[in-house]
Structure formats: C-alpha cells, structure tokens
Design a protein around this motif. Structure first.
Motif, PDB file in Angstrom:
ATOM      1  N   UNK A 248       0.846  -1.199   0.000  1.00  0.00           N
ATOM      2  CA  UNK A 248       0.000   0.000   0.000  1.00  0.00           C
ATOM      3  C   UNK A 248       0.879   1.247   0.000  1.00  0.00           C
ATOM      4  N   UNK A 249       1.909   1.194   0.841  1.00  0.00           N
ATOM      5  CA  UNK A 249       2.837   2.332   0.915  1.00  0.00           C
ATOM      6  C   UNK A 249       3.495   2.550  -0.463  1.00  0.00           C
ATOM      7  N   UNK A 250       3.886   1.427  -1.060  1.00  0.00           N
ATOM      8  CA  UNK A 250       4.542   1.497  -2.359  1.00  0.00           C
ATOM      9  C   UNK A 250       3.619   2.111  -3.416  1.00  0.00           C
ATOM     10  N   UNK A 251       2.348   1.740  -3.332  1.00  0.00           N
ATOM     11  CA  UNK A 251       1.386   2.249  -4.314  1.00  0.00           C
ATOM     12  C   UNK A 251       1.326   3.782  -4.254  1.00  0.00           C
ATOM     13  N   UNK A 252       1.418   4.319  -3.031  1.00  0.00           N
ATOM     14  CA  UNK A 252       1.435   5.785  -2.863  1.00  0.00           C
ATOM     15  C   UNK A 252       2.626   6.399  -3.594  1.00  0.00           C
ATOM     16  N   UNK A 253       3.802   5.779  -3.443  1.00  0.00           N
ATOM     17  CA  UNK A 253       5.003   6.315  -4.116  1.00  0.00           C
ATOM     18  C   UNK A 253       4.876   6.154  -5.636  1.00  0.00           C
ATOM     19  N   UNK A 254       4.281   5.053  -6.040  1.00  0.00           N
ATOM     20  CA  UNK A 254       4.123   4.784  -7.484  1.00  0.00           C
ATOM     21  C   UNK A 254       3.208   5.846  -8.112  1.00  0.00           C
ATOM     22  N   UNK A 255       2.129   6.175  -7.402  1.00  0.00           N
ATOM     23  CA  UNK A 255       1.217   7.204  -7.927  1.00  0.00           C
ATOM     24  C   UNK A 255       1.906   8.570  -7.917  1.00  0.00           C
ATOM     25  N   UNK A 256       2.708   8.802  -6.892  1.00  0.00           N
ATOM     26  CA  UNK A 256       3.471  10.068  -6.857  1.00  0.00           C
ATOM     27  C   UNK A 256       4.448  10.139  -8.021  1.00  0.00           C
ATOM     28  N   UNK A 257       5.033   8.993  -8.338  1.00  0.00           N
ATOM     29  CA  UNK A 257       5.970   8.948  -9.466  1.00  0.00           C
ATOM     30  C   UNK A 257       5.242   9.346 -10.760  1.00  0.00           C
ATOM     31  N   UNK A 258       4.035   8.831 -10.926  1.00  0.00           N
ATOM     32  CA  UNK A 258       3.234   9.182 -12.115  1.00  0.00           C
ATOM     33  C   UNK A 258       2.924  10.679 -12.105  1.00  0.00           C
ATOM     34  N   UNK A 259       2.574  11.188 -10.940  1.00  0.00           N
ATOM     35  CA  UNK A 259       2.224  12.611 -10.791  1.00  0.00           C
ATOM     36  C   UNK A 259       3.436  13.486 -11.114  1.00  0.00           C
ATOM     37  N   UNK A 260       4.588  13.132 -10.560  1.00  0.00           N
ATOM     38  CA  UNK A 260       5.808  13.917 -10.799  1.00  0.00           C
ATOM     39  C   UNK A 260       6.159  13.901 -12.292  1.00  0.00           C
ATOM     40  N   UNK A 261       6.017  12.706 -12.898  1.00  0.00           N
ATOM     41  CA  UNK A 261       6.367  12.572 -14.326  1.00  0.00           C
ATOM     42  C   UNK A 261       5.464  13.461 -15.180  1.00  0.00           C
ATOM     43  N   UNK A 262       4.193  13.529 -14.806  1.00  0.00           N
ATOM     44  CA  UNK A 262       3.251  14.330 -15.599  1.00  0.00           C
ATOM     45  C   UNK A 262       3.442  15.824 -15.339  1.00  0.00           C
ATOM     46  N   UNK A 263       3.752  16.157 -14.088  1.00  0.00           N
ATOM     47  CA  UNK A 263       3.839  17.581 -13.723  1.00  0.00           C
ATOM     48  C   UNK A 263       5.096  18.269 -14.248  1.00  0.00           C
ATOM     49  N   UNK A 264       6.182  17.508 -14.366  1.00  0.00           N
ATOM     50  CA  UNK A 264       7.464  18.163 -14.691  1.00  0.00           C
ATOM     51  C   UNK A 264       7.422  18.968 -15.992  1.00  0.00           C
ATOM     52  N   UNK A 265       6.944  18.401 -17.108  1.00  0.00           N
ATOM     53  CA  UNK A 265       6.929  19.202 -18.340  1.00  0.00           C
ATOM     54  C   UNK A 265       6.049  20.462 -18.222  1.00  0.00           C
ATOM     55  N   UNK A 266       4.964  20.352 -17.459  1.00  0.00           N
ATOM     56  CA  UNK A 266       4.074  21.517 -17.295  1.00  0.00           C
ATOM     57  C   UNK A 266       4.796  22.594 -16.472  1.00  0.00           C
ATOM     58  N   UNK A 267       5.408  22.145 -15.358  1.00  0.00           N
ATOM     59  CA  UNK A 267       6.104  23.085 -14.476  1.00  0.00           C
ATOM     60  C   UNK A 267       7.265  23.757 -15.199  1.00  0.00           C
ATOM     61  N   UNK A 268       7.910  23.008 -16.064  1.00  0.00           N
ATOM     62  CA  UNK A 268       9.048  23.550 -16.806  1.00  0.00           C
ATOM     63  C   UNK A 268       8.618  24.712 -17.704  1.00  0.00           C
ATOM     64  N   UNK A 269       7.447  24.583 -18.315  1.00  0.00           N
ATOM     65  CA  UNK A 269       6.934  25.647 -19.180  1.00  0.00           C
ATOM     66  C   UNK A 269       6.628  26.889 -18.358  1.00  0.00           C
ATOM     67  N   UNK A 270       6.173  26.670 -17.147  1.00  0.00           N
ATOM     68  CA  UNK A 270       5.791  27.760 -16.253  1.00  0.00           C
ATOM     69  C   UNK A 270       7.017  28.557 -15.793  1.00  0.00           C
ATOM     70  N   UNK A 271       8.186  27.887 -15.823  1.00  0.00           N
ATOM     71  CA  UNK A 271       9.422  28.501 -15.312  1.00  0.00           C
ATOM     72  C   UNK A 271       9.713  29.836 -15.983  1.00  0.00           C
ATOM     73  N   UNK A 272       9.418  29.928 -17.295  1.00  0.00           N
ATOM     74  CA  UNK A 272       9.755  31.141 -18.044  1.00  0.00           C
ATOM     75  C   UNK A 272       9.069  32.375 -17.457  1.00  0.00           C
ATOM     76  N   UNK A 273       7.931  32.185 -16.823  1.00  0.00           N
ATOM     77  CA  UNK A 273       7.189  33.353 -16.324  1.00  0.00           C
ATOM     78  C   UNK A 273       7.462  33.637 -14.848  1.00  0.00           C
TER      79      UNK A 273
END
Ligand SMILES: Cc1cc2nc3c(=O)[nH]c(=O)nc-3n(C[C@H](O)[C@H](O)[C@H](O)COP(=O)(O)OP(=O)(O)OC[C@H]3O[C@@H](n4cnc5c(N)ncnc54)[C@H](O)[C@@H]3O)c2cc1C
Length: 534
Positions: free
Chosen positions: A478-503
C-alpha cells in the motif's frame, strides 16, 4: 522445491585460522583489523548499543562575526561540493579528520555522468580522461535458473579516486578554499546568523555547515536518535590478480538459492590492478544477521565457483567491505537550521545501491546550484535546506524492490523465490529494450519504464507477482502504491512546471528559490534528469 526453513546460523566450516584470516593476513595495510573495526560498528547497529551523540546545540544570541560562507565537515565527497562553491566565489572552509586523499579502489560509474565535472568547470576534458582508470564492456546480469542479459556502457568506468580528489583539492585551493586536514569535527552550535563548528583545537564560524561525514556522521546519528536502519546492504569483496578471464563484468549475478536467510548477489569487473569481485546482500539489522567476517568467509568459500578459479591462484591486492544502512525516512530531514547533509550522510540514495559516489555526481549540479541560490537569497533555515534534499518518489519506490530481494529473519520462502522473480523481471526489461533497462541499472527509475515492466511481468509471470504479496506484506504494498502514484504525478507535472518557469523571473527571490527546488524535485524525483543516449 520445499520452503527454506528459517535458520540464520551460518555454519562456518573453516577451522582456526579461518579462510578470511588466512587470505587477509599477507594483504598489505592489515585489512583484517579494518574489517573487524567495521564489524564492531555493524554489531553495535544490530544490538542497538551505539551511543547517541549530542554534538549539535542551539544558542539564542547571534555570532559577532562570521568568517566563512560555508564550512564543510568531511572531505571525501565534501571536496566535490567545496571545489564547486569555492569556484563560484563563496568563502569555503573544508574540515577533514585525516588527510584528504581518495581511496585506492576505483569508483564505478557510467561515462555520461562524469561529464558533470567538465560542465561545472571542475575538470578539463584532459583531466577527466586522466581520472578514468579503467573502461570495460559488456556487463552481464544473471540469476540462477534464468537467461543472461548483457548491457554496454553501464557502470563500466572506473574512476581513480586518488587522482580525482587530488585534482579537486588543487582546484579548491586555487579558488581560495581553505583546507584543514587532521581537524576532526567535534560539535556545532547553531546561532541565529550562523554556526560555530568546533573542530581540532579551534572554532570555525560560517553561515552554513555542510555535513559530508558519511553514513555514520555524528550529526546524522544525533538526528536519527539511535533508530535502527530499515535495511542494510552488506558488501564484502576484494581486488585480486590471477583470474583466468577479466575483460567483462557482472552488474548483478546469483548462482545460489537463498541461504541462511540471505540471497547472495555478486558483482565483478576489471580494475586497474586486477579484478574486483563483490558479494553483497540485503538484510535488516536483526541481531542474528551475519557479521562481515562471516560473510567474508562465505565470499571466499564461493568465489572459486563464481569465477572458476582456485583461491591459491589469486594474488589479493586489497580487501573491500562496507555496511550501508538505509532508512525509509529519507532523505534525512534535520530539525536544525543552517545544516545540510550531502553524500552518504544525507541518506539520499537508493536502498538498493552502494554507489554513493555516482549518486553524488548525478546530483552535484542540482545540489551546488541550489546551495548557491540558498546562500544568495539567505535562505538557510531548515525548511529551505530540506528543499535541497527533497522527497523523490522514484527512490522511494525502490524500497519495495529492496524488500523483494531480501528475506526476513523468520520468513518462509522457496529457495529460488528471489532468483525466479529477478530473472523474470530482467528478462521482461531486456525485452523492452535499453531505454527501460539502462536507467534502472543506474538507479534511475522512470514511470513509463516501470509501468511497462510491471505490466509485462504481471501478464507473463502472474505467479511471481502473486508470490511477492506475502513476501513484502500488504502494508508495504500500500505504501509502495502511494510512491508509485506520486511517481506518475511527478512525471506528468514536470513538463508543465518547466513551461511555467519562463514566467517566474519577476517573482521575489524567495518564491523563485522554492519554485526551482520544486522543479528539481519533479525532474529528479521522476528520473527525468536522465536523458537516454540511445
Ligand atoms: C566496498 C565499497 C565499494 C564501493 N563502490 C562504489 C562504486 O563503485 N561506485 C560508487 O559510486 N560508490 C561506491 N562506493 C560508495 C562510495 O565509496 C561512498 O558513497 C562515498 O565514499 C561516500 O562519500 P562520503 O564523503 O559521503 O562519506 P565517506 O566515504 O564515509 O567519507 C566521509 C568523509 O568524512 C570524513 N570524516 C568522518 N568523520 C569526520 C569528522 N568527525 N571530522 C572531519 N571529517 C570526518 C572522513 O575522513 C571522510 O573523508 C563504495 C563503497 C564501498 C565501501
């Protein structure tokens, strides 16, 4: 096969003197005494008899003067950070309890990671070429009963620590850094505007203290308050001459089933003065776990079968060993302002790995630019510094892998459970190709690769997956599943956050600082710092 009955007594068939005593006696530098010193430490971890030091204290009044921007305690990996910061123009003092000198045994790493030294201006291309002592290809991954997998260019470079540290020491001094050798850290007093470190026979005042004193740093021990490590990787091995074949390596190999509640893993590769071979195993800190010396006997007992060579044919150059504690609560969060752990002390590496040099090099650019930002914005409180050693879901997911590669002291397993699982997973990963396999072998877990591997394994080896559940337990899953979902979240968020960096350039410095750290956490926490070279 019938289940292995839980028994941890390793019957040491060797008589007096033991195989370890016989083999290590003629090796220069009295490695047996060093082995026993580290064993003493390992025993105190198992028996929880290590005293808890009280080396960090706080004081309400500010310091009158602050001499340095940064004081670094511990030179081995501390010099990597020290040389970078000194070259950036910060006033840096480096305190080392002995002489700042790299060990004889090479550090293995992949070539692409080493470019950081050139990018940061720490080494020229020529110096980097000189730092590379050995290169080999290919390397094997092999588990008892499974199919061999071969890879190229993974952890196949041996860096010469003596040359590397001597060169970085010169760069550090040339950039105005001050080195204090034979100056052991004793205590640290935190003040509102800085820290005062007592080391050797004098005080050192600085805005920031960096703890680079390794796994057993007194600061870390105080912070951990005697908590037992959640997992330990025990490593024993040697560098020796006389092997019949020495052109390829093993990244991880097994040829025995679970024995004495341990799965023995092996690693081997060419070194400058011979062939390095390691036996390593993942355990907990239970009092009944074997000593390093017992494990060394096991290593010597099995080495002839592993490498197809008689011990009498080998000329041992040096013995190698280590105890690598890992805590689920990692990276370590300190409760004090103005102290930043780096290197092994930070607990920032995978519980599967004993490649702390590689982990440091991978994070060096992120870490040193973050420290630079923190010093510039004067953000040196515990919250700001914790952002430099962030939670990384791609490291946290590896806890489960570590558990699947170890056996509890009273656990019932089938003898080949770990071998079967790993053989299945690595076969699937190899089928998915280098972009999946290679980052994983370098401790870089990425969501798409992990997702594909898990899907493949679940379809092709459902029985193996089902066996894992009782082995690791529902809570860990169960604990692992939390980290796995976070991994998915981080992977999805990074490209979006990177675009935001310019502003964000117009943001106040404090916001910019935290935003950059968040961006780094997303990138590194999802393995997107790794670019596959094809
Ligand atoms: C057998 C073995 C094989 C390994 N192979 C590899 C490999 O192939 N690749 C890889 O990447 N990594 C490898 N590692 C890991 C790597 O060696 C470590 O991760 C690295 O040395 C960690 O450096 P560190 O500076 O954080 O800690 P340490 O190596 O523990 O160094 C701590 C430093 O702090 C100093 N110090 C300690 N206490 C004090 C004090 N009180 N005051 C002042 N100074 C102090 C010490 O003298 C030392 O210089 C291996 C380790 C072992 C044991």
């Amino acid at each position: 096969m019938p289940p292995v009955s839980p028994s941890v007594v390793i019957v040491d068939s060797t008589t007096n003197p033991s195989l370890t005593e016989q083999i290590l006696a003629p090796v220069p530098g009295n490695p047996l005494a060093s082995l026993r010193r580290v064993d003493h430490l390992w025993r105190s971890l198992r028996e929880q008899t290590r005293p808890i030091p009280a080396v960090v204290q706080s004081h309400a009044l500010p310091l009158e003067t602050v001499e340095w921007d940064v004081v670094i305690c511990g030179g081995t990996l501390g010099i990597l950070v020290g040389a970078t910061l000194a070259q950036q123009g910060w006033r840096v003092a480096l305190l080392e309890r002995g002489t700042l000198r790299g060990r004889e045994q090479e550090w293995n790493i992949s070539r692409r990671e080493l470019q950081t030294f050139v990018t940061l201006g720490l080494l020229t291309e020529a110096e980097l070429a000189q730092a590379i002592a050995t290169t080999y290809n290919p390397a094997r991954i092999s588990f008892l009963g499974g199919t061999e997998v071969w890879v190229k260019d993974v952890l196949n470079i041996g860096v010469d620590p003596v040359y590397l540290l001597a060169t970085l020491k010169q760069k550090f001094l040339a950039a105005g850094g001050e080195l204090f050798e034979h100056t052991p850290f004793q205590s640290l007093m935190g003040h509102p505007n800085g820290v005062q470190v007592q080391a050797g026979d004098r005080p050192f005042t600085a805005r920031l203290a960096i703890d680079a004193m390794g796994h057993f740093s007194p600061i870390v021990q105080q912070a951990r308050q005697g908590r037992s490590p959640d997992a330990v990787c025990l490593v024993v091995g040697s560098c020796a001459q006389g092997f019949p074949a020495n052109s390829t390596g093993d990244l991880i190999a097994t040829f025995t089933p679970i024995q004495h509640q341990c799965q023995y893993f092996w690693e081997a590769f060419p070194a400058r003065d011979g062939r390095t071979t390691y036996l390593f195993t993942y355990v907990d800190a239970h009092p009944d776990r074997p000593s390093l010396e017992t494990l060394f006997n096991e290593y010597l007992r099995l080495l002839p079968t592993y490498q197809g060579v008689e011990l009498a044919q080998l000329q041992f150059q040096r013995a190698l060993f280590g105890v690598f504690p890992a805590y689920r609560q990692s990276p370590l969060r300190l409760e004090w302002d103005r102290i930043l752990p780096v290197g092994d002390s930070s607990g920032g590496q995978s519980p599967l790995s004993f490649g702390g040099f590689g982990a440091m090099v991978r994070h060096l650019q992120r870490l040193t630019s973050g420290i630079q930002d923190a010093l510039q914005a004067d953000l040196l409180d515990r919250r700001a510094l914790a952002a430099l050693q962030p939670y990384q879901p791609n490291l946290s997911v590896t806890w489960l892998f570590q558990q699947t590669m170890s056996v509890g002291i009273d656990q019932q397993t089938t003898p080949n459970q770990i071998n079967d699982l790993l053989a299945g997973i690595f076969q699937d990963m190899a089928g998915l190709g280098d972009p999946v396999l290679k980052p994983f072998l370098q401790d870089v877990v990425q969501f798409p690769a992990l997702f594909q591997t898990l899907a493949q394994t679940a379809i092709r080896h459902p029985r193996l997956v089902l066996q894992v559940i009782p082995q690791v337990g529902v809570l860990s899953l169960t604990e692992w599943l939390g980290h796995y979902l976070n991994l998915a979240r981080y992977a999805a968020l990074y490209p979006i956050a990177q675009r935001f960096l310019r502003s964000t350039q117009a943001f106040p410095p404090q916001m910019q600082y935290y935003f950059r750290r968040w961006l780094d956490a997303l990138a590194y926490g999802s393995g997107q710092d790794y670019e596959h070279e094809g």
